[in-house]
Design a protein around this motif. Structure first.
Motif, mmCIF file in Angstrom:
data_model
loop_
_atom_site.group_PDB
_atom_site.id
_atom_site.type_symbol
_atom_site.label_atom_id
_atom_site.label_comp_id
_atom_site.label_asym_id
_atom_site.label_seq_id
_atom_site.Cartn_x
_atom_site.Cartn_y
_atom_site.Cartn_z
ATOM 1 N N PRO A 45 -8.287 -4.721 -1.503
ATOM 2 C CA PRO A 45 -8.842 -3.422 -1.108
ATOM 3 C C PRO A 45 -10.364 -3.439 -1.057
ATOM 4 O O PRO A 45 -10.974 -2.795 -0.199
ATOM 5 N N ALA B 258 -8.260 8.571 -5.251
ATOM 6 C CA ALA B 258 -8.435 7.115 -5.171
ATOM 7 C C ALA B 258 -7.612 6.516 -4.040
ATOM 8 O O ALA B 258 -8.109 5.684 -3.258
ATOM 9 N N GLN B 259 -6.358 6.930 -3.922
ATOM 10 C CA GLN B 259 -5.491 6.348 -2.904
ATOM 11 C C GLN B 259 -5.839 6.837 -1.495
ATOM 12 O O GLN B 259 -5.713 6.089 -0.526
ATOM 13 N N LEU C 210 -8.772 4.783 -0.375
ATOM 14 C CA LEU C 210 -8.325 3.454 0.040
ATOM 15 C C LEU C 210 -7.626 3.517 1.396
ATOM 16 O O LEU C 210 -7.854 2.672 2.270
ATOM 17 N N VAL D 143 -12.851 0.976 -6.320
ATOM 18 C CA VAL D 143 -11.642 0.561 -5.607
ATOM 19 C C VAL D 143 -10.940 -0.566 -6.365
ATOM 20 O O VAL D 143 -9.705 -0.575 -6.504
ATOM 21 N N THR D 144 -11.706 -1.504 -6.864
ATOM 22 C CA THR D 144 -11.125 -2.631 -7.594
ATOM 23 C C THR D 144 -10.449 -2.170 -8.879
ATOM 24 O O THR D 144 -9.342 -2.616 -9.206
ATOM 25 N N SER E 242 -0.522 3.638 -0.113
ATOM 26 C CA SER E 242 -1.672 4.485 -0.436
ATOM 27 C C SER E 242 -1.469 5.903 0.080
ATOM 28 O O SER E 242 -1.737 6.885 -0.626
ATOM 29 N N SER F 237 -7.413 0.472 -7.821
ATOM 30 C CA SER F 237 -6.343 -0.058 -6.971
ATOM 31 C C SER F 237 -5.838 -1.419 -7.412
ATOM 32 O O SER F 237 -4.832 -1.896 -6.885
ATOM 33 N N ALA G 201 -17.046 5.469 2.066
ATOM 34 C CA ALA G 201 -16.169 5.479 0.891
ATOM 35 C C ALA G 201 -16.769 6.308 -0.240
ATOM 36 O O ALA G 201 -16.063 7.073 -0.916
ATOM 37 N N LEU H 242 -12.712 -2.656 2.090
ATOM 38 C CA LEU H 242 -13.847 -1.733 2.006
ATOM 39 C C LEU H 242 -15.092 -2.358 2.627
ATOM 40 O O LEU H 242 -15.802 -1.720 3.417
#
Length: 421
Positions: A90, A140-141, A144, A238-239, A352, A242, A385, A94
């Motif tokens: 992810p 968050a999802q 993503l 994101v890391t 997601s 996700s 983002a 990004l």
């Protein structure tokens, strides 16, 4: 006097030992091959998007692959648990939609370094990990999903631009998804490799042998506001949301309590070490974690850690050969690479979107986040983002959205506050 074979336990024990080790070893090999071939194109696309030239992108792929392989070995060997690490797919997606920030590639490398430091701090400062885990799932999802949307259009735009080259890749992927779903993305890449080979042979393009030699291109990191806010913070979030937090949840579901602090320190240190060579982020494996920690790695749970060690060793080997993979991608006809990347991410996009829209009360905020992230806008040098995350939190606050009991965080309730040993 002749002894009957069935009464002799030695052959059975030996055979049982061989079978006991062969299953985790084979599971580790499969885990590494599937993980690498499914997403390395996305990693190359992400590094190139933020300013890496072909040599620097190949170096970044080598660095992140080798360090995640070593992380697998260290974590599995030291814990005797089948813990696997991975690059942040992810996060690479990004980067692929971010573009070059002020300061160019050195600023991106500086952002990778900051990301690694933040992961290390997450392991050292428990409240930081708990804070990240409290990011609402919908936000968050949806962020993503918005990031992934642009990449997942690749197969469609590729078919329109170059149907003869892209159609075989899509057809093989679809058939594999029906009959051998785990291998769908790797087989799509293999088909793309054949298409590229035919293209190179037909066009008479010369292949530079020097480009196939593994190399490390070191870049002095530069810290800029655009790099930290536009790359490091979204990449870290994101890391974590996700990959790392769900990775703990997946392992917990398989019966393993992952040592949170050690995992963050190892993967964060791996990110820091790989950053000057172009590696973007190393983290715990999430979905692919089951390949090494599940029943396919053997019935004996005490031996499954061997699968992760094996996966780490295979990843190191693949990393050494990453220059050849990068060279192959550079020779691809129009649309093929984008199609492979998009197909590899379709499943992640689907999951997601499903998670983002699961709670009716969160749907307005989730849609705002999704469209903002998908817009690709950049304001004051900061990518979409970040603004998507901010917009989603503001909309939730204005609408008075509250997290339902036991739901709504970036992971399940059990994994939301990882235990720190």
């Amino acid at each position: 006097m002749r002894r009957d074979t069935p009464t002799d336990p030695a052959p059975d024990a030996a055979r049982g030992g061989r079978e006991g080790w062969s299953r985790p070893v084979s599971a580790g090999v499969v885990s590494a091959l599937v993980g690498f071939t499914s997403a390395f194109v996305v990693v190359l696309a992400g590094l190139t998007s933020v300013g890496a030239d072909p040599d620097q992108a190949a170096s970044g792929l080598l660095a992140v692959t080798v360090t995640m392989g070593l992380s697998c070995i260290v974590l599995a060997w030291s814990t005797r648990m089948p813990i696997t690490s991975a690059w942040s797919t992810p996060g690479a997606a990004l980067l692929a939609t971010t573009g070059v920030v002020d300061g160019g590639w050195p600023a991106a490398v500086g952002a990778f370094l900051v990301t690694g430091v933040l992961v290390v701090l997450t392991g050292l400062v428990p409240p930081l990990g708990a804070l990240v885990a409290r990011i609402p799932t919908a936000v968050a999802q949806a962020m993503l999903a918005g990031v992934l949307l642009q990449l997942c259009l690749g197969p469609v735009t590729g078919l329109a631009a170059n149907p003869l080259a892209v159609a075989p890749v899509v057809v093989v992927w679809l058939l594999a998804l029906r009959f051998v779903p785990r291998w769908a993305a790797p087989l799509a890449f293999l088909t793309a490799a054949v298409v590229i080979g035919i293209h190179v042979a037909a066009s008479g393009t010369a292949v530079d042998g020097a480009a196939l030699v593994p190399r490390v291109e070191l870049t002095a990191p530069v810290l800029t506001l655009g790099g930290v806010v536009g790359i490091a913070l979204p990449l870290y979030l994101v890391t974590m949301a996700s990959q790392n937090v769900p990775g703990v949840a997946v392992m917990k579901g398989l019966g393993y309590e992952v040592p949170w602090r050690r995992s963050m320190l190892v993967t964060g240190a791996a990110t820091v070490l790989s950053a000057p060579a172009g590696g973007h982020a190393v983290n715990l494996a999430a979905i692919s974690a089951a390949l090494a920690a599940g029943p396919e790695a053997g019935e004996d749970r005490d031996r499954r850690w061997v699968a992760s060690v094996t996966a780490g060793g295979v990843l190191v080997v693949l990393g050494v050969g990453s220059a050849a993979f990068a060279a192959l991608v550079s020779l691809a006809p129009v649309g093929v690479v984008a199609a492979v990347a998009g197909l590899a991410l379709l499943g992640t996009l689907a999951s997601s979107l499903r998670a983002a829209l699961a709670e009716p009360g969160e749907q307005v905020a989730a849609v705002v986040v999704f469209v903002t992230a998908a817009s690709g806008i950049a304001i004051a040098g900061v990518n979409a983002a970040f603004w998507a995350l901010l917009a989603g939190l503001v909309v939730r606050a204005v609408l008075g959205v509250r997290r339902p009991a036991g739901h709504g965080s970036a992971a399940t309730a059990d994994a939301r506050a990882p235990r720190v040993p």
